[in-house]
Each structure stands twice: as C-alpha cells, then as structure tokens.
Design a protein around this motif. Structure first.
Motif, PDB file in Angstrom:
ATOM      1  N   ILE A  19       0.836  -1.198   0.000  1.00 16.71           N
ATOM      2  CA  ILE A  19       0.000   0.000   0.000  1.00 16.71           C
ATOM      3  C   ILE A  19       0.872   1.250   0.000  1.00 16.71           C
ATOM      4  N   CYS A  20       2.055   1.144   0.623  1.00 14.99           N
ATOM      5  CA  CYS A  20       2.984   2.275   0.564  1.00 14.99           C
ATOM      6  C   CYS A  20       3.480   2.499  -0.857  1.00 14.99           C
ATOM      7  N   ASP A  21       3.737   1.416  -1.567  1.00 14.75           N
ATOM      8  CA  ASP A  21       4.174   1.562  -2.958  1.00 14.75           C
ATOM      9  C   ASP A  21       3.112   2.285  -3.786  1.00 14.75           C
ATOM     10  N   ALA A  22       1.852   1.897  -3.598  1.00 11.04           N
ATOM     11  CA  ALA A  22       0.777   2.548  -4.357  1.00 11.04           C
ATOM     12  C   ALA A  22       0.668   4.024  -3.993  1.00 11.04           C
ATOM     13  N   GLY A  23       0.694   4.327  -2.693  1.00  9.81           N
ATOM     14  CA  GLY A  23       0.598   5.721  -2.275  1.00  9.81           C
ATOM     15  C   GLY A  23       1.781   6.547  -2.702  1.00  9.81           C
ATOM     16  N   LEU A  24       2.957   5.938  -2.650  1.00 12.88           N
ATOM     17  CA  LEU A  24       4.181   6.629  -3.048  1.00 12.88           C
ATOM     18  C   LEU A  24       4.131   7.019  -4.521  1.00 12.88           C
ATOM     19  N   ARG A  25       3.799   6.055  -5.366  1.00  9.95           N
ATOM     20  CA  ARG A  25       3.808   6.330  -6.807  1.00  9.95           C
ATOM     21  C   ARG A  25       2.640   7.201  -7.248  1.00  9.95           C
ATOM     22  N   ARG A  26       1.546   7.196  -6.495  1.00 12.41           N
ATOM     23  CA  ARG A  26       0.393   8.009  -6.856  1.00 12.41           C
ATOM     24  C   ARG A  26       0.515   9.444  -6.357  1.00 12.41           C
ATOM     25  N   HIS A  27       0.979   9.633  -5.128  1.00 16.84           N
ATOM     26  CA  HIS A  27       0.886  10.949  -4.488  1.00 16.84           C
ATOM     27  C   HIS A  27       2.215  11.611  -4.152  1.00 16.84           C
ATOM     28  N   LEU A  28       3.296  10.853  -4.086  1.00 15.57           N
ATOM     29  CA  LEU A  28       4.552  11.447  -3.653  1.00 15.57           C
ATOM     30  C   LEU A  28       5.624  11.468  -4.728  1.00 15.57           C
ATOM     31  N   ASP A  29       5.753  10.385  -5.468  1.00 17.03           N
ATOM     32  CA  ASP A  29       6.881  10.243  -6.391  1.00 17.03           C
ATOM     33  C   ASP A  29       6.447   9.445  -7.617  1.00 17.03           C
ATOM     34  N   PRO A  30       5.738  10.080  -8.558  1.00 17.05           N
ATOM     35  CA  PRO A  30       5.230   9.351  -9.739  1.00 17.05           C
ATOM     36  C   PRO A  30       6.322   8.694 -10.571  1.00 17.05           C
ATOM     37  N   ASP A  31       7.555   9.171 -10.437  1.00 12.43           N
ATOM     38  CA  ASP A  31       8.647   8.613 -11.236  1.00 12.43           C
ATOM     39  C   ASP A  31       9.345   7.440 -10.546  1.00 12.43           C
ATOM     40  N   ALA A  32       8.893   7.104  -9.360  1.00 16.06           N
ATOM     41  CA  ALA A  32       9.515   5.988  -8.646  1.00 16.06           C
ATOM     42  C   ALA A  32       9.318   4.690  -9.415  1.00 16.06           C
ATOM     43  N   ALA A  33      10.358   3.877  -9.464  1.00 15.76           N
ATOM     44  CA  ALA A  33      10.273   2.602 -10.174  1.00 15.76           C
ATOM     45  C   ALA A  33       9.384   1.625  -9.417  1.00 15.76           C
ATOM     46  N   SER A  34       8.664   0.806 -10.154  1.00 17.73           N
ATOM     47  CA  SER A  34       7.843  -0.227  -9.523  1.00 17.73           C
ATOM     48  C   SER A  34       8.749  -1.237  -8.823  1.00 17.73           C
ATOM     49  N   PRO A  35       8.316  -1.769  -7.707  1.00 15.21           N
ATOM     50  CA  PRO A  35       9.140  -2.764  -7.008  1.00 15.21           C
ATOM     51  C   PRO A  35       9.190  -4.077  -7.766  1.00 15.21           C
ATOM     52  N   ARG A  36      10.200  -4.867  -7.473  1.00 13.38           N
ATOM     53  CA  ARG A  36      10.365  -6.153  -8.147  1.00 13.38           C
ATOM     54  C   ARG A  36       9.417  -7.214  -7.601  1.00 13.38           C
ATOM     55  N   GLY A  37       8.914  -6.987  -6.411  1.00 11.61           N
ATOM     56  CA  GLY A  37       8.009  -7.957  -5.801  1.00 11.61           C
ATOM     57  C   GLY A  37       7.916  -7.711  -4.309  1.00 11.61           C
ATOM     58  N   PHE A  38       7.127  -8.497  -3.636  1.00 11.94           N
ATOM     59  CA  PHE A  38       6.984  -8.373  -2.195  1.00 11.94           C
ATOM     60  C   PHE A  38       8.309  -8.674  -1.481  1.00 11.94           C
ATOM     61  N   PRO A  39       8.523  -8.097  -0.302  1.00 11.63           N
ATOM     62  CA  PRO A  39       9.684  -8.497   0.489  1.00 11.63           C
ATOM     63  C   PRO A  39       9.710  -9.999   0.761  1.00 11.63           C
ATOM     64  N   TYR A  40       8.512 -10.554   1.034  1.00 11.26           N
ATOM     65  CA  TYR A  40       8.387 -12.002   1.265  1.00 11.26           C
ATOM     66  C   TYR A  40       7.487 -12.562   0.162  1.00 11.26           C
ATOM     67  N   ARG A  41       8.100 -12.963  -0.934  1.00  8.75           N
ATOM     68  CA  ARG A  41       7.336 -13.271  -2.150  1.00  8.75           C
ATOM     69  C   ARG A  41       6.414 -14.476  -1.978  1.00  8.75           C
ATOM     70  N   ALA A  42       6.836 -15.455  -1.245  1.00  6.37           N
ATOM     71  CA  ALA A  42       6.005 -16.648  -1.103  1.00  6.37           C
ATOM     72  C   ALA A  42       4.772 -16.395  -0.255  1.00  6.37           C
ATOM     73  N   ALA A  43       4.824 -15.396   0.617  1.00  9.36           N
ATOM     74  CA  ALA A  43       3.715 -15.130   1.534  1.00  9.36           C
ATOM     75  C   ALA A  43       2.605 -14.306   0.883  1.00  9.36           C
ATOM     76  N   ALA A  44       2.983 -13.383  -0.034  1.00  6.68           N
ATOM     77  CA  ALA A  44       2.032 -12.426  -0.619  1.00  6.68           C
ATOM     78  C   ALA A  44       1.253 -11.741   0.524  1.00  6.68           C
ATOM     79  N   VAL A  45      -0.056 -11.493   0.315  1.00  9.41           N
ATOM     80  CA  VAL A  45      -0.867 -10.944   1.406  1.00  9.41           C
ATOM     81  C   VAL A  45      -1.998 -11.904   1.758  1.00  9.41           C
TER      82      VAL A  45
END
Length: 388
Positions: free
Chosen positions: A362-388
C-alpha cells in the motif's frame, strides 16, 4: 490563570488537529513527516512494510520528523536507534535496513508481552506497565536512552498524560507537555518511553513516570507548572489522545505521510446490559467515533491540499490509488490482516510476513500516486512466497 491559556481562538474546524497556545507562531515548513499509528503488533509489522518501501525508494532518508504512538512507537524506536548504522548509499537507500530494523522487530513479534506482563505484574513489585518496559528492554532496547536517538530526523514518541489531558512527547531534545513544561536532554530509557506510549488501557495502563528530581523549563503557556502535576506523571497509550500520531507532524511539516494500522470497533449483536460492561462498550463507541473523525479530516485535508502527502491505511483498497501495475492485494485478503487483534502477543511468521507485505504494497501505491510518480515499480513483495 488556566482559563486564559486554554482558549486559543483560531481553531480550524476542518483541520484534523487543534491549535494550542504554543502553536500561535508555528507554520508548516517544507519538511516531510511520517506518522505511525497505534495497533499493537499488527501496527508494528504493517509499519515495518511501509518503512521498507520508503527506504527502497530513497524516501526514508528524506524524512524530517517521525511521530509515533503505541505499536508504531516500537517500530519507530528500533529505526531511530539503528539510524546511524543503516549505511545509506548515495541514493538514500539504507543497505542495512533488513538487518538493523526488520530482524529485531520481527524477533519481538515472536514473543508475547502483554499476557506475560499482566501475569507477572500480579505477583511482582513492578507494575504491569513496568513489566512491559522490562520486556522491551530485554528484547530490543537494552539500557539505551533517548539520547541515543539521532538529532536528525527528529523522532517523537507520544504518550497521553492523563493528568493534563495532553500529549507527553518523548524526544532526544526534551520530554514535553505544553501545559507542564519540558525537561531538556532527558536520560529516560527508550524502553520506558515506548512502554508509556503503548500502555493500552485498561490492562497495560497507566505507567507512572516519576520526574520529581527533574529540572523543568516553564513556558508562558504552562498553566500546570506545579509539583502536583510534574512530580509523578500518570501516562497512558499515546493513541488515547491521537491514534495516528499526527499532531506533532501536521503542525510542522508540509508533506505528511500517515501510516494507519489502527483497529476498528467490531459490531456486537448482544451488547452487555450490566452497567459496568455497558459503560465500557459505550466508551469504545465514543473512542471509535473520535478516531474515525480524525481519520476522515486527515484524508479530506490531504485531498483539499492543506498538506501534501498520503494516507496509507491497513483498511485501504489498492484500487483507490489508481496506479499502473499495482501489487496484488485482494481486499478479501487484506481485511483479514486488518482484523488481527490489537495485542502485544506473538504473531505467527506467516502472518508477520503478510502484514509486512501489505504495508509495503500500500505504501508503494501511495508513493507512486501521491509522492513520487517517477519511482520505479518494485520487483516484488519483500516475502514473495507469503504475498498478502
């Protein structure tokens, strides 16, 4: 004397915070502040994910203030004490974030604190709140004090002063309550400050902080500068006054990031009718409404442009941020994380990872929408196997 100090007169009814006498000459700067809400271990882990994404994007290093309450104060204090060891690179990314912040926070989340503190407090000369402080000391903070926090950014750990009805702010520079005054350069342990900030009522509250020998500084606004109010402070969870940890950031910073992992009052089809339990339920309804009002005013103020920034809620929906290639976070899964109980109780590793991932996403979404539109998309979750 008190009546003249309590009347401010220029409150903005649309603002999520109220003005107090020391704010008369205060205006928000160009600085950036982060607010970490209460919510027990649930909040502690959700905020960890938010910080993880801010760090990867180089925004952690940009922060001027970090204000926290309750469960948020655990994560904030770990971050503050580790700040000088995060090994920031030229892009402002702390290479040691996982080792110095993630690992110790997750380590605490494997240990229950609240039940053990209650049980041992019943047979110990220490109070329950003091037992919580002892657990924080043992698992995280050793004997480190507020003087071990960095000068920049400014870390503010908030508790509620039940006696004055105001915030008590623990900082490197001071411990302060605008009605009592301030104690400069306090040697108070971080474990004690965090225990005061996370003293959930009624069981873990209050923490009785003795400051009879402190050298108090009195300001013109102090209408309670008396030994009866200063010698022993009766403190409760910072979320009693401000569960978003908002006040000390909103008044000072132009850009405000709010990470909110607070709980929500559950419906009760058969509320108790005996007057003690009924009264407790009524108090919870009142508390829920106050929190909802502050949250709503914060979101609307950001929409209105009163401040730049973003609200990141554990009950937010990813679709509302309207970013390209959002991280997968189905609402039917994230709502389960939002409903993890507000406790200082051990959390299963799988739930830990999902809470961290959800805060990150959710921080990634808020960051790229409201704070830093040029921020690169992340490569994946910190814990990829867990997801949400």
């Amino acid at each position: 004397m008190g009546a003249t100090h309590l009347s401010v007169g220029r409150d903005d009814p649309l603002s999520p915070v109220r003005r107090i006498p020391p704010d008369e000459d205060v205006a928000p700067s160009r600085g950036t502040g982060l607010c970490l809400s209460g919510g027990g271990y649930r909040a502690m882990l959700f905020h960890l994910g938010v910080l993880w994404r801010l760090n990867e994007a180089g925004w952690l290093r940009r922060l001027d203030r970090i204000s926290s309450v309750s469960g948020g104060s655990i994560t904030s204090a770990v971050l503050g004490l580790a700040w000088s060891e995060l090994d920031f690179d030229v892009h402002g990314v702390g290479g040691a974030f996982e080792e110095r912040v993630v690992a110790p926070v997750r380590g605490l989340a494997r240990h229950g604190v609240d039940v053990r503190a209650v049980l041992s407090g019943l047979v110990s000369p220490q109070t329950i709140a003091e037992r919580v402080a002892a657990a924080y000391r043992r698992h995280l903070f050793d004997g480190r004090t507020l003087q071990d926090l960095p000068e920049q950014p400014r870390f503010i750990i908030n508790a509620t002063n039940v006696g004055s009805g105001a915030l008590l702010r623990f900082e490197r520079e001071q411990v302060a309550d605008w009605r009592l005054g301030r104690v400069e350069r306090p040697e108070i342990e971080v474990a004690v400050a965090v225990a005061c900030s996370s003293a959930f009522p009624p069981v873990l509250s209050p923490y009785r902080l003795r400051l009879a020998d402190a050298d108090w500084v009195t300001e013109p606004s102090c209408d309670l500068a008396l030994p009866d109010h200063r010698d022993e402070l009766v403190l409760s969870d910072g979320g009693v006054y401000d569960n978003l940890g908002l006040e000390t950031v909103w008044k000072r910073c132009r850009t405000v990031i709010v990470s909110d992992a607070g709980g929500q009052l559950a419906p009760d089809p058969q509320p108790d009718r005996d007057w003690p339990q009924h009264f407790v339920r009524v108090l919870r309804v009142i508390d829920s409404q106050v929190r909802a009002l502050r949250k709503g005013q914060t979101i609307e103020s950001l929409r209105r442009g009163d401040r730049d920034g973003v609200y990141l809620g554990i009950r937010s929906h990813m679709a509302d941020f309207r970013v390209e290639d959002p991280m997968p976070a189905p609402p039917e899964r994230t709502i389960l994380l939002a409903e993890v109980p507000t406790r200082l109780d051990a959390v299963d590793d799988a739930i830990q990872e999902r809470l961290v991932n959800w805060g990150y996403a959710i921080c990634d979404a808020g960051l790229r929408r409201h704070l830093d539109p040029d921020a690169a998309s992340p490569r994946g979750f910190p814990y990829r196997a867990a997801a949400v």
